[in-house]
Design a protein around this motif. Structure first.
Motif, short mmCIF file in Angstrom:
data_model
loop_
_atom_site.label_atom_id
_atom_site.label_comp_id
_atom_site.label_asym_id
_atom_site.label_seq_id
_atom_site.Cartn_x
_atom_site.Cartn_y
_atom_site.Cartn_z
N HIS A 1 61.57 4.21 -47.10
CA HIS A 1 61.62 5.45 -46.31
C HIS A 1 60.18 5.86 -46.01
CE1 HIS A 1 60.67 7.49 -50.09
NE2 HIS A 1 61.70 6.86 -50.63
N GLY A 2 60.02 6.85 -45.15
CA GLY A 2 58.70 7.25 -44.68
C GLY A 2 57.71 7.57 -45.79
N TYR A 3 58.15 8.36 -46.77
CA TYR A 3 57.24 8.74 -47.85
C TYR A 3 56.83 7.52 -48.66
CZ TYR A 3 55.23 11.22 -51.80
OH TYR A 3 54.37 11.65 -52.77
N GLY A 4 57.77 6.60 -48.88
CA GLY A 4 57.46 5.36 -49.61
C GLY A 4 56.43 4.53 -48.87
N ILE A 5 56.51 4.52 -47.54
CA ILE A 5 55.53 3.80 -46.73
C ILE A 5 54.14 4.42 -46.93
CG2 ILE A 5 54.77 3.31 -44.36
CD1 ILE A 5 57.85 3.32 -43.63
N MET A 6 54.07 5.73 -46.83
CA MET A 6 52.78 6.42 -47.00
C MET A 6 52.17 6.10 -48.37
SD MET A 6 53.32 10.13 -45.16
CE MET A 6 54.96 10.53 -45.72
N GLN A 7 52.99 6.09 -49.40
CA GLN A 7 52.51 5.82 -50.76
C GLN A 7 51.99 4.39 -50.91
OE1 GLN A 7 56.16 7.05 -52.85
NE2 GLN A 7 54.86 8.43 -54.02
N ILE A 8 52.75 3.41 -50.43
CA ILE A 8 52.37 2.00 -50.62
C ILE A 8 51.13 1.65 -49.82
CG2 ILE A 8 53.84 0.88 -48.87
CD1 ILE A 8 53.53 -0.48 -52.41
N VAL A 9 51.00 2.22 -48.62
CA VAL A 9 49.82 1.95 -47.79
C VAL A 9 48.57 2.50 -48.47
CG1 VAL A 9 48.68 2.50 -45.59
CG2 VAL A 9 51.08 1.74 -45.61
N GLU A 10 48.66 3.69 -49.01
CA GLU A 10 47.51 4.26 -49.72
C GLU A 10 47.15 3.41 -50.93
OE1 GLU A 10 45.97 8.48 -51.62
OE2 GLU A 10 47.69 8.50 -50.26
N GLU A 11 48.18 2.93 -51.64
CA GLU A 11 47.96 2.07 -52.81
C GLU A 11 47.30 0.75 -52.41
OE1 GLU A 11 50.86 -0.52 -55.63
OE2 GLU A 11 51.45 1.58 -55.35
N TRP A 12 47.85 0.08 -51.40
CA TRP A 12 47.32 -1.22 -50.96
C TRP A 12 45.88 -1.13 -50.49
CZ3 TRP A 12 52.05 -2.98 -47.58
CH2 TRP A 12 53.05 -3.49 -48.40
N SER A 13 45.53 0.00 -49.87
CA SER A 13 44.18 0.15 -49.32
C SER A 13 43.23 0.85 -50.29
CB SER A 13 44.24 0.92 -48.00
OG SER A 13 44.63 2.26 -48.22
N ASP A 14 43.63 0.97 -51.55
CA ASP A 14 42.82 1.67 -52.56
C ASP A 14 42.41 3.06 -52.10
OD1 ASP A 14 42.93 -0.33 -54.54
OD2 ASP A 14 41.28 -1.43 -53.59
N GLY A 15 43.33 3.75 -51.42
CA GLY A 15 43.09 5.12 -50.99
C GLY A 15 42.30 5.26 -49.69
N ARG A 16 41.88 4.15 -49.12
CA ARG A 16 41.07 4.21 -47.89
C ARG A 16 41.91 4.61 -46.68
NH1 ARG A 16 40.03 0.97 -43.97
NH2 ARG A 16 41.20 -0.75 -44.88
N VAL A 17 43.17 4.14 -46.62
CA VAL A 17 44.06 4.47 -45.51
C VAL A 17 45.11 5.45 -46.02
CG1 VAL A 17 45.68 3.58 -43.78
CG2 VAL A 17 43.70 2.21 -44.46
N LYS A 18 45.03 6.68 -45.51
CA LYS A 18 46.00 7.71 -45.88
C LYS A 18 46.75 8.09 -44.62
CE LYS A 18 43.62 9.98 -49.73
NZ LYS A 18 42.50 9.12 -50.04
N LEU A 19 48.03 7.81 -44.59
CA LEU A 19 48.86 8.13 -43.43
C LEU A 19 49.51 9.48 -43.64
CD1 LEU A 19 50.68 4.70 -42.99
CD2 LEU A 19 48.75 5.54 -41.65
N GLY A 20 49.31 10.39 -42.71
CA GLY A 20 49.99 11.68 -42.76
C GLY A 20 51.43 11.53 -42.29
N ALA A 21 52.24 12.53 -42.58
CA ALA A 21 53.66 12.49 -42.20
C ALA A 21 53.81 12.38 -40.68
CB ALA A 21 54.38 13.73 -42.72
N GLY A 22 53.06 13.16 -39.93
CA GLY A 22 53.17 13.13 -38.46
C GLY A 22 52.84 11.76 -37.91
#
Length: 108
Positions: A26-47
């Motif tokens: 789901h959307g929130y899970g995507i945001m979490q995994i992307v931040e994890e994979w990029s070591d916090g460098r890529v943070k996707l907002g909900a919008g």
């Protein structure tokens, strides 16, 4: 396959969203995994995330899974996987050419 190679390069966020959807999320899970994979460098907002998901659905790169849960889950399609593979090939070319030039410079 030629049409896929003419595809515009993916943004980093869209690239990571597509990778995240090799497993249903789901959307929130995507945001979490992307931040994890990029070591916090890529943070996707909900919008950004939900706008990208809508766009990727329209392009048929991803689809929603039928489920009873409140949160919609998304998964990558076969077309989406082709797009990711073309992008990985493009990134490899960029990397390999960069390495060649940098190493040649070091040999001078």
């Amino acid at each position: 396959n030629g049409g896929i190679l003419l595809q515009q390069p993916l943004t980093e966020g869209v690239y990571y969203i597509l990778l995240a959807l090799y497993e249903p999320r789901h959307g929130y899970g995507i945001m979490q995994i992307v931040e994890e994979w990029s070591d916090g460098r890529v943070k996707l907002g909900a919008g950004t995330t939900y706008g990208a998901l809508k766009n990727l659905q329209e392009k048929k790169f991803i689809e929603t899974l039928a489920g009873e849960g409140r949160k919609k889950e998304y998964v990558i399609t076969a077309l989406g996987k082709q797009i990711v593979e073309a992008e990985v090939t493009r990134i490899k070319e960029l990397y390999n050419n960069g390495r060649k030039i940098i190493q040649a410079e070091g040999d001078l």
